[in-house]
Motif scaffolding. Structure first.
Motif, PDB file in Angstrom:
ATOM      1  N   MET A  50       0.856  -1.184   0.000  1.00 32.97           N
ATOM      2  CA  MET A  50       0.000   0.000   0.000  1.00 32.97           C
ATOM      3  C   MET A  50       0.890   1.231   0.000  1.00 32.97           C
ATOM      4  SD  MET A  50      -3.110   1.322   2.330  1.00 32.97           S
ATOM      5  CE  MET A  50      -4.416   0.723   1.317  1.00 32.97           C
ATOM      6  N   ASP A  51       0.726   2.007  -1.121  1.00 33.08           N
ATOM      7  CA  ASP A  51       1.569   3.170  -1.371  1.00 33.08           C
ATOM      8  C   ASP A  51       0.989   4.405  -0.680  1.00 33.08           C
ATOM      9  OD1 ASP A  51       3.662   4.526  -2.433  1.00 33.08           O
ATOM     10  OD2 ASP A  51       3.079   4.261  -4.550  1.00 33.08           O
ATOM     11  N   ASP A  52       1.822   5.350  -0.416  1.00 30.16           N
ATOM     12  CA  ASP A  52       1.398   6.662   0.098  1.00 30.16           C
ATOM     13  C   ASP A  52       0.476   6.555   1.301  1.00 30.16           C
ATOM     14  OD1 ASP A  52       2.779   7.542  -2.103  1.00 30.16           O
ATOM     15  OD2 ASP A  52       0.980   7.903  -3.325  1.00 30.16           O
ATOM     16  N   PHE A  53       0.788   5.614   2.183  1.00 33.99           N
ATOM     17  CA  PHE A  53      -0.086   5.374   3.334  1.00 33.99           C
ATOM     18  C   PHE A  53      -0.143   6.593   4.242  1.00 33.99           C
ATOM     19  CE2 PHE A  53      -1.334   3.773   7.470  1.00 33.99           C
ATOM     20  CZ  PHE A  53      -2.392   2.920   7.130  1.00 33.99           C
ATOM     21  N   ALA A  63       9.677   3.518   4.555  1.00 32.05           N
ATOM     22  CA  ALA A  63       9.590   4.981   4.612  1.00 32.05           C
ATOM     23  C   ALA A  63      10.018   5.522   3.253  1.00 32.05           C
ATOM     24  CB  ALA A  63      10.483   5.501   5.721  1.00 32.05           C
ATOM     25  N   GLU A  64       9.137   6.364   2.673  1.00 36.06           N
ATOM     26  CA  GLU A  64       9.428   6.920   1.353  1.00 36.06           C
ATOM     27  C   GLU A  64      10.073   8.290   1.516  1.00 36.06           C
ATOM     28  OE1 GLU A  64       6.471   6.053  -2.091  1.00 36.06           O
ATOM     29  OE2 GLU A  64       5.243   6.591  -0.315  1.00 36.06           O
ATOM     30  N   GLY A  65      10.799   8.704   0.499  1.00 37.60           N
ATOM     31  CA  GLY A  65      11.323  10.080   0.435  1.00 37.60           C
ATOM     32  C   GLY A  65      12.301  10.439   1.534  1.00 37.60           C
TER      33      GLY A  65
HETATM   34 MG    MG Z   1       4.595   6.766  -2.903  1.00 39.86          MG
END
Ligand code: MG
Ligand code: C2E
Ligand code: MG
Length: 882
Positions: free
Chosen positions: A781-784, A838-840
């Protein structure tokens, strides 16, 4: 009231029948009368004719008697003179008298004196006929008895000398004193009677006959010669009782001579032994009568015919009249039945404006008593009464004034009127040629209701009762027309509910509908009924504001609506929260065409949504340009896809426990031929809107798998899948085909989805996720945390990984709110056994925090930005990141 209905035809026919019977009985009686009268008068005439004939023959016989008596008297005198002369020879003078008498050849042919004792002819005077001796003998025989005196007339004897008949007429004279005893006989010419009777008119078949005492014919007229000398003992005149009578009349039914039927009158001469008959043939007597009767009889049928013809004419006329009457009655009955059974009320007003005819329906529709209308009231009386009963209560003042002035124009016109009971009447007036008019009353209540309903349906939204798109467009066109003329501003607000789709999908359409109604009520409450509120369909609404202050009012209203609609709704016992985005366009500045203005309001709405929803935006020219740009972008994307201008970059993902690159995220890159690199943030939404994401996404998937297949077996490849791709049900096949095409095990593929996948048709989407999982593919699940209810979706599918959105990582400082969120997400993942990425991650500090919070993986510029495949692969060496 119209004439009562009745079956009038029967009595009229019966009357016609009895009338024509009377006519025919009358005609028959008349005919019988004519026949009777003709018959009776014929009979009378016949009796008359017969009586006249009787009278005539009687007269005739009397005359003949007198005439004959005189003639024979003269001859008798001659006999006496001769006897005197014989007794006294000296009587010379007397002798000359005899001689004179003898000279008349018509009567006495000669005188013969016989001696009865000897039979000798003692004296002859005059001619001596050849028949003399025969006559002598007869006379001698007749006078043989001396006692018997009187005149004797003998039978006629044919006298050859004269070629005629002669007869003797004699007396025996005895005078002893004078010694006289002689028979003096006159030989009389038989033509005596012929001549005497010749002049007598006895008709064609009449006859006059003279008989001597022996019933022998002495003379007969006319044409009697053949009969002279014949003896007729059987003749009626010689039979009792006629034989005893001196005179009389009888009818001889058939003459012994010629068989003719005659009326016979007879006379006996008394002193002469003679019988005279005068007879008229019945045939002759009745000839004139017969002629007259025949004529009358011939005229009778003509008269009867005339009568019958007259009767027929009369009968026909009676029948015609009765048929006409019957027809008229039938027609009137039909007319009446029609009038009475019509659904329309009818009232006929004569030239003096009196109600002449009306039907029950008219009385019913106007609520006027039959008895009142039956009095043939003046039309003004009718309206006055309606006024009194309040029938015009809900008519407008102008109508009431018109009615008060009479309310009737005798011209062709029609109008509609609503009665106090809600009934709508259509009233038509049709002038009549001779003055007056026919008014019809039709109950058009149902038609009106249908009309209103249809109008409503055409102009209103069934669910909310608000105006519909057509109505809005119509009003907008009107307002814009006015605006063009007077520059009165017109503002259009386009509303779109945020999150409505979620409610509809998760709670069902009936809840969705109830929510829409509640929303409509809130909008209406805000506008206060002043402005036109329309539902355009789905969760779109629009409001029309007109007036000098339209722009300012639109802004204020939009602000209020955004606020009001964001407050929770309680629908079907559930508390629901939606919000709204509003776009506003204002004429004349933003356009004077309804479609153009609406489109611009839509663009503003789009902008408001794009700006994070729950807000409103006025249209700006730039928005239009944006749209143009997007359109160009779309076209270019299609070309780029065909030309192979897209490429993939790969961003590594680091496992924080082992510090090893365990996978790469494939991110699409577009190098526009003119504009250079275009950000996915710019073209991915356009690709999603236009559906281009489907072929593009498939290409990405195949390309990523193909690339990754050559990489070390323990390195995964992550591919972003858009929600739009889930709507295309062949996603599973595409994934299988990509894996198979690349010859890569499914376990190395990870698909990243955002919660928007689960927001749409979640059942189907979850099912697809399960199918993908069944292949052995991992699901992340992206951009949670950015979405609305990410947490709830975690329950709906057992994801393999949660990617904590960049926005939380960016703000990470030791005491920030984001740390708490990251901690919570990581804790959730741990408890569910799900990896957390953790993104970004851009800084070491961020890395330190996520590491200390227990994230399992990281991705970010700190490690590496997305790079072309070759460069990315070069990174798969033991990482040198702290
Ligand atoms: Mg994303
Ligand atoms: P995403 O899936 O969340 O991808 C990560 C985005 O974060 C990428 O942006 C990446 O370049 C960027 N990023 C990674 N590390 C950092 C960092 O440390 N700092 C900052 N500021 N950004 C970082 P990109 O490549 O521009 O992609 C944007 C979004 O476009 C993606 O977000 C993804 O949602 C979408 N996207 C990209 N490629 C595809 C694709 O092939 N298919 C689909 N459906 N969506 C794609
Ligand atoms: Mg991603």
């Amino acid at each position: 009231m119209a004439a009562k209905h009745a079956d009038a035809s029967r009595p009229a026919q019966a009357r016609a029948g009895s009338s024509s019977l009377t006519v025919w009985v009358g005609i028959a009686l008349l005919c019988a009368g004519i026949v009777a009268a003709v018959g009776w008068s014929a009979w009378q005439a016949r009796e008359q004719a017969l009586a006249t004939a009787v009278h005539r023959v009687s007269n005739l016989s009397t005359i003949l008697k007198g005439h004959t008596a005189q003639t024979l008297g003269e001859i008798d005198l001659l006999l006496r003179l001769t006897a005197e002369e014989r007794a006294d020879r000296q009587l010379r003078t007397t002798s000359s008298l005899v001689s004179a008498a003898l000279r008349d050849p018509q009567r006495v042919l000669g005188i013969r004196v016989l001696d009865p004792r000897t039979g000798d002819l003692v004296q002859v005077g005059g001619a001596v006929p050849a028949s003399g001796p025969a006559i002598d003998a007869e006379a001698l025989a007749a006078h043989a008895d001396p006692a018997r005196g009187g005149l004797w007339i003998g039978d006629p004897v044919r006298d050859p000398d004269r070629d005629g008949w002669v007869f003797g007429m004699s007396r025996r004279f005895r005078d002893e004193a004078r010694a006289l005893d002689v028979i003096v006989m006159a030989v009389v010419d038989g033509a005596l009677f012929r001549d005497a009777y010749q002049q007598i008119d006895v008709g064609r078949s009449g006859a006059v006959t003279v008989f001597n005492a022996r019933m022998v014919v002495l003379g007969r007229q006319p044409n009697g010669d053949g009969q002279i000398g014949r003896r007729f003992a059987q003749l009626g005149v010689f039979r009792t009782p006629n034989l005893e009578r001196r005179e009389g009349v009888y009818v001889n039914d058939g003459s012994a001579v010629d068989g003719v039927r005659r009326i016979v009158a007879f006379q006996r001469l008394g002193e002469f032994p003679l019988t005279i008959t005068a007879a008229l043939a019945v045939e002759d007597v009745l000839a004139a009568w017969r002629r007259d009767t025949l004529r009358a009889a011939a005229l009778t049928p003509v008269a009867i015919l005339v009568l019958v013809a007259f009767g027929a004419l009369l009968d026909r006329e009676i029948r015609r009249r009765s048929t006409a009457e019957t027809q008229a009655r039938q027609e009137s009955a039909v007319l009446e039945a029609t009038l009475e059974n019509m659904d329309q009320g009818i009232m006929m007003i004569d030239e003096n404006l009196h109600v002449q005819v009306f039907n029950r329906r008219a009385a019913e529709l106007l609520d006027l008593p039959d008895e009142f209308l039956a009095t043939k009231p003046h039309f003004f009386e009718v309206t006055r009464r309606q006024f009194e009963t309040g029938d015009f209560a809900n008519a407008d003042e102008a109508f009431r004034r018109w009615v008060r002035s009479g309310g009737l124009s005798i011209v062709h016109h029609s109008y509609e009127r609503e009665r106090p009971n809600g009934m709508v009447l259509e009233i038509r007036t049709v002038p009549l040629p001779g003055g007056g008019a026919v008014r019809t009353y039709t109950d058009i209540t149902a038609r009106k209701q249908d009309q209103r309903r249809i109008e409503r349906m055409a102009n209103h939204d069934e669910l909310t009762g608000l105006a519909n798109r057509a109505r809005l467009r119509e009003r907008l066109a009107e307002a814009l027309g006015a605006c063009a003329a007077a520059e009165t501003p017109v503002a259009v607000l386009c509303l779109d509910l945020d999150q409505f789709k979620t409610v509809n999908d998760t709670l069902g359409h009936s809840t969705g509908d109830a929510l829409l109604k509640a929303v409509a009520e809130r909008i209406s409450a805000e506008t206060g009924g002043r402005d036109l509120v329309a539902r355009l369909g789905g969760d779109e609404f629009a409001i029309l504001l007109v007036g000098a202050e339209a722009r300012a009012q639109a802004g204020t209203l939009a602000g209020r609506l955004v606020d009001v609609l964001s407050r929770p709704f309680t629908v079907d016992g559930q508390v629901l929260t939606v919000g709204t985005s509003i776009g506003i366009a204002v004429a004349p500045g933003d356009g004077l065409e309804p479609d153009g203005l609406m489109k611009n309001a839509d663009l503003a709405l789009y902008k408001a949504k794009g700006d994070g929803r729950g807000t409103f935006r006025f249209f700006e020219a730039a928005m239009d340009r944006e749209v143009q740009t997007r359109r160009v972008l779309e076209r270019d994307m299609r070309e780029a896809l065909a030309a192979g201008d897209f490429a993939l970059h790969y961003q590594p993902q680091l496992d924080l426990a082992s510090n090893r690159i365990v996978g790469f995220e494939a991110l699409v890159r577009w190098h526009h031929r003119e504009r250079g690199p275009v950000s996915p943030a710019d073209f991915i939404p356009v690709a999603e809107e236009t559906g281009l994401i489907v072929p593009l996404g498939e290409w990405v998937l195949r390309e990523a798998c193909r690339e990754a297949a050559a990489w070390p077996k323990d390195v995964r490849i992550s591919v972003n899948i858009s929600a739009v791709q889930f709507r295309h049900r062949n996603l599973v096949q595409v994934v299988m085909s990509a894996l198979a095409g690349a010859g890569m095990p499914p376990s190395r593929l990870e698909l990243e989805i955002t919660e928007s996948v689960l927001m749409q048709e979640s059942e189907a989407s979850v099912s697809i996720l399960h199918q993908l999982r069944a292949l052995g593919v991992r699901i992340a699940m992206d951009d949670f945390g950015t979405g609305y209810s990410s947490l709830s979706y975690l329950r709906r599918f057992p994801f393999d990984k949660i990617k904590i959105d960049r926005s939380f990582v960016r703000d990470l400082t030791p005491d920030s709110e984001s740390v708490a969120i990251v901690r919570a997400i990581v804790g959730l993942g741990r408890s569910l056994g799900i990896a957390t990425t953790a993104e970004g991650v851009e800084t070491a500090e961020q890395l330190a925090i996520i590491r200390s919070e227990g994230c399992t993986e990281m991705q970010g510029y700190l490690l590496s930005p997305p790079r072309p495949a070759r460069e990315a692969l070069a990174l798969i060496t033991p990482a040198a990141v702290a």
